[in-house]
Design a protein around this motif. Structure first.
Motif, PDB file in Angstrom:
ATOM      1  N   TYR A   1      41.594 -14.808  55.942  1.00 58.80           N
ATOM      2  CA  TYR A   1      42.255 -13.512  56.066  1.00 58.80           C
ATOM      3  C   TYR A   1      42.272 -12.744  54.760  1.00 58.80           C
ATOM      4  CZ  TYR A   1      43.120 -13.954  60.864  1.00 58.80           C
ATOM      5  OH  TYR A   1      42.902 -14.022  62.200  1.00 58.80           O
ATOM      6  N   VAL A   2      42.339 -13.470  53.631  1.00 57.56           N
ATOM      7  CA  VAL A   2      42.236 -12.765  52.356  1.00 57.56           C
ATOM      8  C   VAL A   2      40.856 -12.112  52.272  1.00 57.56           C
ATOM      9  CG1 VAL A   2      42.141 -13.057  49.868  1.00 57.56           C
ATOM     10  CG2 VAL A   2      43.926 -14.172  51.165  1.00 57.56           C
TER      11      VAL A   2
ATOM     12  N   TYR B   1      44.527  -6.982  58.822  1.00 57.83           N
ATOM     13  CA  TYR B   1      44.155  -8.202  58.121  1.00 57.83           C
ATOM     14  C   TYR B   1      45.143  -8.499  57.002  1.00 57.83           C
ATOM     15  CZ  TYR B   1      39.714  -8.145  60.565  1.00 57.83           C
ATOM     16  OH  TYR B   1      38.751  -8.172  61.533  1.00 57.83           O
ATOM     17  N   GLY B   2      45.520  -7.422  56.291  1.00 54.79           N
ATOM     18  CA  GLY B   2      46.416  -7.595  55.148  1.00 54.79           C
ATOM     19  C   GLY B   2      47.738  -8.209  55.567  1.00 54.79           C
TER      20      GLY B   2
ATOM     21  N   VAL C   1      42.512  -0.993  59.750  1.00 49.53           N
ATOM     22  CA  VAL C   1      41.929  -2.340  59.792  1.00 49.53           C
ATOM     23  C   VAL C   1      42.486  -3.181  58.650  1.00 49.53           C
ATOM     24  CG1 VAL C   1      39.787  -3.640  59.779  1.00 49.53           C
ATOM     25  CG2 VAL C   1      39.840  -1.377  60.784  1.00 49.53           C
ATOM     26  N   PHE C   2      42.559  -2.545  57.484  1.00 55.81           N
ATOM     27  CA  PHE C   2      43.078  -3.261  56.320  1.00 55.81           C
ATOM     28  C   PHE C   2      44.503  -3.735  56.580  1.00 55.81           C
ATOM     29  CE2 PHE C   2      45.515  -2.808  52.296  1.00 55.81           C
ATOM     30  CZ  PHE C   2      45.079  -3.982  51.724  1.00 55.81           C
TER      31      PHE C   2
ATOM     32  N   MET D   1      34.337   4.378  50.572  1.00 55.86           N
ATOM     33  CA  MET D   1      34.473   5.787  50.921  1.00 55.86           C
ATOM     34  C   MET D   1      34.900   6.620  49.716  1.00 55.86           C
ATOM     35  SD  MET D   1      33.744   6.214  54.100  1.00 55.86           S
ATOM     36  CE  MET D   1      34.243   7.915  54.261  1.00 55.86           C
TER      37      MET D   1
ATOM     38  N   PHE E   1      38.913 -11.169  54.815  1.00 51.71           N
ATOM     39  CA  PHE E   1      38.883 -10.030  55.736  1.00 51.71           C
ATOM     40  C   PHE E   1      39.598  -8.823  55.127  1.00 51.71           C
ATOM     41  CE2 PHE E   1      38.474 -12.542  59.988  1.00 51.71           C
ATOM     42  CZ  PHE E   1      37.195 -12.896  59.618  1.00 51.71           C
ATOM     43  N   SER E   2      40.776  -9.094  54.528  1.00 54.89           N
ATOM     44  CA  SER E   2      41.539  -7.981  53.951  1.00 54.89           C
ATOM     45  C   SER E   2      40.737  -7.326  52.841  1.00 54.89           C
ATOM     46  CB  SER E   2      42.864  -8.453  53.357  1.00 54.89           C
ATOM     47  OG  SER E   2      43.466  -9.375  54.179  1.00 54.89           O
TER      48      SER E   2
ATOM     49  N   CYS F   1      36.233  -1.296  52.288  1.00 54.61           N
ATOM     50  CA  CYS F   1      35.749  -0.224  53.151  1.00 54.61           C
ATOM     51  C   CYS F   1      36.325   1.105  52.687  1.00 54.61           C
ATOM     52  CB  CYS F   1      36.177  -0.470  54.589  1.00 54.61           C
ATOM     53  SG  CYS F   1      35.248  -1.751  55.383  1.00 54.61           S
ATOM     54  N   ILE F   2      37.594   1.069  52.307  1.00 52.66           N
ATOM     55  CA  ILE F   2      38.223   2.297  51.818  1.00 52.66           C
ATOM     56  C   ILE F   2      37.589   2.696  50.493  1.00 52.66           C
ATOM     57  CG2 ILE F   2      40.415   3.342  51.151  1.00 52.66           C
ATOM     58  CD1 ILE F   2      41.785   1.289  52.950  1.00 52.66           C
TER      59      ILE F   2
ATOM     60  N   ILE G   1      48.415 -10.089  58.093  1.00 55.21           N
ATOM     61  CA  ILE G   1      48.260 -11.500  58.437  1.00 55.21           C
ATOM     62  C   ILE G   1      48.072 -12.329  57.169  1.00 55.21           C
ATOM     63  CG2 ILE G   1      46.860 -13.155  59.706  1.00 55.21           C
ATOM     64  CD1 ILE G   1      46.235 -10.940  61.678  1.00 55.21           C
ATOM     65  N   ALA G   2      47.244 -11.831  56.242  1.00 55.77           N
ATOM     66  CA  ALA G   2      47.017 -12.568  55.004  1.00 55.77           C
ATOM     67  C   ALA G   2      48.318 -12.753  54.242  1.00 55.77           C
ATOM     68  CB  ALA G   2      45.989 -11.839  54.144  1.00 55.77           C
TER      69      ALA G   2
ATOM     70  N   SER H   1      38.039  -5.137  54.215  1.00 53.74           N
ATOM     71  CA  SER H   1      38.493  -3.863  54.771  1.00 53.74           C
ATOM     72  C   SER H   1      39.075  -2.966  53.681  1.00 53.74           C
ATOM     73  CB  SER H   1      39.498  -4.084  55.899  1.00 53.74           C
ATOM     74  OG  SER H   1      40.435  -5.051  55.536  1.00 53.74           O
ATOM     75  N   LEU H   2      39.652  -3.597  52.639  1.00 52.11           N
ATOM     76  CA  LEU H   2      40.130  -2.797  51.507  1.00 52.11           C
ATOM     77  C   LEU H   2      38.942  -2.099  50.853  1.00 52.11           C
ATOM     78  CD1 LEU H   2      42.559  -2.113  49.698  1.00 52.11           C
ATOM     79  CD2 LEU H   2      41.924  -4.029  48.270  1.00 52.11           C
TER      80      LEU H   2
ATOM     81  N   TYR I   1      39.821   2.853  58.353  1.00 56.96           N
ATOM     82  CA  TYR I   1      39.667   1.620  57.585  1.00 56.96           C
ATOM     83  C   TYR I   1      41.020   1.114  57.092  1.00 56.96           C
ATOM     84  CZ  TYR I   1      34.634   1.993  57.582  1.00 56.96           C
ATOM     85  OH  TYR I   1      33.326   2.038  57.977  1.00 56.96           O
ATOM     86  N   PHE I   2      41.914   2.047  56.799  1.00 56.56           N
ATOM     87  CA  PHE I   2      43.240   1.634  56.363  1.00 56.56           C
ATOM     88  C   PHE I   2      43.941   0.853  57.471  1.00 56.56           C
ATOM     89  CE2 PHE I   2      47.772   2.404  55.508  1.00 56.56           C
ATOM     90  CZ  PHE I   2      47.825   1.842  54.257  1.00 56.56           C
TER      91      PHE I   2
ATOM     92  N   VAL J   1      38.697   7.065  56.455  1.00 53.16           N
ATOM     93  CA  VAL J   1      39.512   6.296  55.529  1.00 53.16           C
ATOM     94  C   VAL J   1      40.754   5.775  56.237  1.00 53.16           C
ATOM     95  CG1 VAL J   1      40.832   6.381  53.396  1.00 53.16           C
ATOM     96  CG2 VAL J   1      38.671   7.591  53.546  1.00 53.16           C
TER      97      VAL J   1
END
Lengths: 417, 631
Positions: B415-416, A391-392, A387-388, B429, B418-419, B425-426, A394-395, B422-423, A384-385, A381
């Motif tokens: 990017y939104v 991207y987050g 990675v988030f 889990m 991608f975010s 992905c959490i 940058i977004a 990946s969000l 993944y956080f 977790v």
């Protein structure tokens, strides 16, 4: 504009602009506490990550100032560097000589790639960020093709860098065989305390000199002096000092990083730097003023790509292994996220933002996994956080930038009406 | 239109070459049916049979030379490395000498020997035909029971599989052919037939020993399988027999123009493919400018590449029906996902790189259906229904965001997206899924890959699936794609659709004529998200697997490049572009994989091709959309 300079409003504006930075600062502190990792270890990790990444992050600044957004195509510079390193390993050039050779090969190669990138980005003005990202992906395909199938045919590669029984380049190249690992870092390593004293002393001396020769304002000099004194004092506090016991500073690498900072700051005082800024502020105005906008943008990208290549060499020599097919993939993402964390935006960036961003971003990177384990009982977790976060960040930065631009242009048009 | 002289000359050369190849190819094909050709081939074959029979003798000589060399080296007190090199050298020398010496006798033949070969050939031919028929029937039955995932070729073969491929050929009697992992076992009648061929092999071996008495029965027995396969192996045809004989050096038998002639007959089909290739090349040279202007450089390259792949596929004898099946399958699999790009482009948000947002809604609803142990049609309908319901609010919110950032939609949406991936992905889990079929055996969280077999796998694919000329048509899948396209087509022509397209193609004008541009963009974005959520369900049921976590990340790029290849731009698109683009893009990939596998044995090339095409076409679209001026 004058009312905006009043201190009260300034703080509000400052908070608004650096909201991402502060969120990261708070998150870092919280995560450090949650992760329960010894401070000693965290600081050691952060130092090694700074050594690896600072140079690359700093290479992003010039294109940002030139108004080309975040140059995600620095991955291509990294690829050029990997070609250089591969050749150095292939020809068995060891130690610092190998590094110099790779840097030498990287320069024309990355410069040429930068020229191509710039030419392409000049055809997609306003879409540089996405354009450079996809260009990076595209180049990755070409790179794999090159390394898997073509390279062995053009340049004779010896057995230690190729896949057994094929012409393709091996997946992982070990740098320890050629003594390339740490070739730059290990020239001179000093303990953190020594480095801190020396740097503080230098800042004080240089500041005093500049202040006395009236090239620095009193306010700025006192801020710098206070910063130097406070950091030394803080370090000397008994509950701070032991945490730095493991932290060593590779001097040459940091001197290189410092030189790049000076370059970034210095070039802004030249004619070319002024052109960068002018193009970044408004292409139309710059063009009207007789600046060859396309050429200036091309130069900015070329410089950035070459620096990114050198940064990748520093990165790989620190890491000690070259993951031939994946080492470059995340370069653009991590560097872009780091500089945005520092408070840079799509059209404004400084050295200090890059350094602070790199520090915060990698702090969070170091502790996120452990914090994830503690909070959710699962290290994945945390992964993944991480990675988030990349991207987050940058977004969010992109959204905020576009939003702000729209609001500003809306206000302007309303004022005109 | 002016064509340069050099262009004309090159094209003329191409056409002439094509003509020459066409003529010789047809000549070759015709000659293949003629007795004279077969006589020559039989002559070559008997040479290669003899060569196979002599192999043990050669090996015997080599062994003798080897031991002699070893003793010599020992006596001379060579070092270990020296000895090894010396022995290897002597072995190679002995092999060469013995082959040279023996090959003089390969051409020897007797009428009874020829007759023995022919009668064994007849036996084997009958046996292999029966075997093939039985195998085919078995596979067809098995396929009906449980469809194989279409993308099996993209998966890395496991160690066991490779070992099975490299297993040595059986030495003695023909073992029952349990060739692959399909579990095929030949029937008793077939087994009897296989054994019935054995005396014919014996007869042949006897004939050989009569011709060359040097070959003792023991030696011949050890070469039994090789001799048999030299006469006829499984899946033999003119070309393979010719190739095998050539490898044995049988061309030394032929004289005059015979070698060239046989070569031409063997390459007849390839010559025809090459002729086609040269015609295409000639046309491409001749009409280079207008075609490129019409299609744009990258699309032109892709088209040429597509045609090149067709030629290469022909040259490498890749079965056409299987390839068409593969392309049709991929067309249906990706079609709906690509269709999701359409409303986005039409409503003016350009390429919806945030498509993973919709995809995740579809994945989530499918996982919910699986969690509740649903199967079959109800599961799919539930997944689609819930997926759409989930996608609407998310798509709407995403649309609101996109309305605030007009002009940089592509950058931000990438990017939104991608975010969001990946969000999730959490979330994958942490969400409370409990079904042990879905979660990791150890710890919590959903697994990455989920097998669709047994729940919704192949549901659309196998609906009304039929086979024609060896091409298996996934009727249901294609019908569903057509249905979706039809719905979009009708929507385009409705009042709302026309307004949406107007808002997308010229916002200022649309605004002036009273259209709420923001609202139309919202509709387009939501629609795109909804279609994406359905698309991933269609994709998963066809692919046979569903991948969570980082799986959806690149989907937006794949869909975007497909519609661009089809002829869309970042501001204009039609349903036709979706179909054409998916067909071309997936066709190139499907064939690229097979051709690459046939040419060089390296996996990963197809992925490289995908990366290059996909990103190349998006880059091109960006250069067409962006400002080009000096400013």
């Amino acid at each position: 504009m004058s009312e905006l300079n009043r201190p009260g409003i300034n703080i509000g504006r400052h908070l608004k602009e650096y909201v991402v930075t502060y969120v990261f600062l708070i998150l870092s502190v919280v995560f450090i506490i949650i992760s329960g990792r010894p401070m000693n270890d965290i600081l050691f990790q952060i130092m090694s990550r700074l050594v690896r990444n600072l140079f690359i992050v700093l290479s992003l600044i010039i294109p940002i100032i030139t108004g080309m957004g975040i140059n995600f195509a620095i991955t291509i510079g990294a690829m050029a560097a990997q070609v250089g390193m591969l050749l150095a390993i292939n020809w068995s050039v060891t130690g610092i000589g190998g590094i110099l050779l790779s840097a030498l090969i990287t320069m024309p190669l990355a410069g040429f790639f930068g020229f191509l990138i710039g030419s392409l980005l000049n055809k997609m003005k306003g879409q540089e960020t996405i354009g450079s990202l996809i260009l990076g992906y595209f180049a990755n395909g070409a790179y794999q093709l090159l390394f898997l199938f073509v390279f062995g045919l053009i340049i004779p590669l010896n057995a230690k860098v190729t896949i057994v029984g094929a012409t393709g380049v091996r997946n992982t190249l070990d740098l320890t065989i050629n003594q390339l690992q740490g070739a730059v870092d290990n020239v001179l390593r000093i303990h953190f305390s020594t480095a801190l004293y020396i740097v503080s002393g230098l800042i004080l001396a240089a500041g005093l000199f500049l202040f006395l020769t009236r090239r620095m304002s009193r306010k700025r000099f006192f801020t710098l002096a206070a910063l130097a004194v406070v950091s030394v004092a803080a370090y000397l506090l008994p509950f701070v000092r032991p945490h730095f016991a493991n932290v060593h500073v590779p001097v040459i690498t940091f001197i290189l990083v410092g030189l790049l900072c000076l370059f970034n700051a210095g070039i802004m005082k030249t004619r070319l730097g002024q052109q960068f800024r002018a193009v970044g502020q408004s292409r139309t105005v710059a063009n009207a003023a007789g600046i060859n906008v396309n050429r200036v943008r091309l130069i900015a990208i070329m410089i950035s790509t070459v620096f990114a290549g050198w940064g990748q060499i520093l990165f790989i020599q620190n890491l000690g292994t070259l993951q031939t097919y994946s080492a470059h993939e995340m370069v653009g993402l991590y560097a872009g996220a780091a500089i945005l964390v520092g408070g840079a935006s799509i059209n404004r960036a400084t050295n200090s933002q890059a350094i602070i961003g790199c520090l915060l971003f990698h702090t969070l990177f170091v502790v996120a996994q452990d914090a994830g384990t503690v909070m959710f009982g699962n290290p994945v977790v945390g992964e993944y956080f991480r990675v988030f976060l990349c991207y987050g960040v940058i977004a969010v930065a992109l959204v905020m930038h576009t939003w702000r631009t729209h609001m500003a242009s809306g206000k302007k048009s309303r004022l005109q009406a | 239109m002016k064509t340069a002289v050099s262009q004309k000359i090159i094209a003329a050369v191409c056409f002439l070459a094509a003509l020459a190849m066409l003529v010789s190819g047809i000549w070759g094909l015709v000659s293949r049916q003629q007795d004279a050709t077969f006589k020559t081939l039989d002559k070559m074959r008997s040479y290669s049979v003899m060569s196979a029979a002599h192999q043990p003798l050669v090996e015997q000589h080599v062994r003798e030379a080897s031991s002699k060399a070893y003793d010599f080296a020992q006596a001379e007190k060579y070092s270990r490395n020296q000895r090894r090199d010396y022995v290897a050298q002597q072995e190679a020398l002995a092999r060469q000498e013995s082959l040279q010496q023996l090959s003089l006798g390969f051409g020897k033949t007797s009428p009874s020997y020829e007759a023995a070969i022919l009668s064994l050939d007849t036996q084997l031919q009958g046996y292999y035909e029966a075997l093939d028929a039985e195998e085919k029937a078995f596979l067809a039955k098995k396929k009906q029971a449980a469809p194989l995932p279409p993308a099996a070729e993209e998966m890395v073969p496991e160690a066991g599989e490779e070992a099975a491929l490299e297993a040595p050929v059986t030495e003695d009697v023909m073992r029952p052919v349990i060739d692959d992992l399909t579990g095929f076992v030949p029937s008793a009648a077939l087994e009897a037939r296989r054994r019935a061929a054995s005396p014919y092999v014996d007869a042949l071996l006897k004939e050989i020993s009569l011709i060359n008495p040097q070959l003792t029965p023991e030696l011949l027995e050890s070469a039994r399988a090789q001799v048999r396969d030299a006469v006829r192996a499984k899946g033999d045809n003119f070309e393979t027999i010719y190739d095998r004989s050539l490898k044995a050096g049988a061309d030394s038998l032929l004289s005059g123009r015979d070698p060239l002639f046989m070569r031409m007959v063997r390459e007849a089909e390839n010559l025809l493919y090459l002729a086609f290739g040269f015609v295409v090349l000639g046309l491409a040279v001749l009409y280079f400018k207008p075609v490129v202007k019409r299609l744009g450089t990258p699309r032109f390259i892709i088209l040429l590449f597509f045609l090149l792949l067709i030629v290469l596929a022909g040259l490498h004898d890749i079965a056409v029906p299987g390839m068409i099946t593969n392309i049709l399958q991929r067309l249906g699999m990706y079609g709906v996902l690509v269709l999701a790009m359409l409303p986005g482009i039409q409503s003016g948000i350009s390429l919806n790189m945030g498509m993973p947002i919709g995809i995740i809604s579809g994945l989530l609803s499918t996982v919910i259906a699986l969690e509740m142990n649903m199967t079959g049609l109800p599961a799919m309908l539930f997944a689609m229904g819930v997926g759409i319901l989930l996608a609407i609010p998310v798509g709407y919110a995403y649309g609101l965001l996109l309305n605030r950032i007009k002009g940089s939609e592509m950058t931000v949406s990438t990017y939104v997206g991608f975010s969001y991936v990946s969000l999730f992905c959490i979330f994958w889990m942490l969400l409370p899924f409990r079904n042990p079929k879905l979660t990791w055996a150890l710890g919590s969280g959903l697994r990455v890959m989920h097998n669709m077999a047994g729940n919704i796998g192949g549901l659309l694919d196998n609906f009304l699936r039929f086979e024609v000329l060896g091409v298996s048509v996934p009727t249901g899948l294609l019908l569903f794609l057509l249905l979706c396209c039809l719905v979009m087509y009708l929507f385009e022509r409705s009042r709302k659709g026309v307004a949406m397209i107007a808002a997308g193609s010229n916002p200022a004008f649309a605004k002036a004529s009273g259209i709420n541009v923001d609202h139309m963009r919202l509709i387009g974005t939501t629609l795109s998200t909804v279609i994406a959520s359905v698309g991933i369900i269609v994709y998963s049921q066809s692919f046979g697997f569903m991948s969570l976590y980082m799986g959806p990340q690149q989907m937006g790029f794949i869909a975007a490049s497909a519609i661009l290849i089809g002829g869309a731009t970042v501001s204009k698109a039609k349903v036709f572009h979706v179909i054409l683009g998916t067909f071309l893009f997936q066709g190139v990939l499907a064939m690229g994989i097979q051709v690459a596998n046939a040419m060089i044995d390296i996996s990963g090339l197809s992925e490289v091709i995908r990366i290059l095409i996909s990103n190349g076409i998006i880059l091109y679209a960006l250069t067409q959309a962006g400002g080009k001026g000096r400013e």
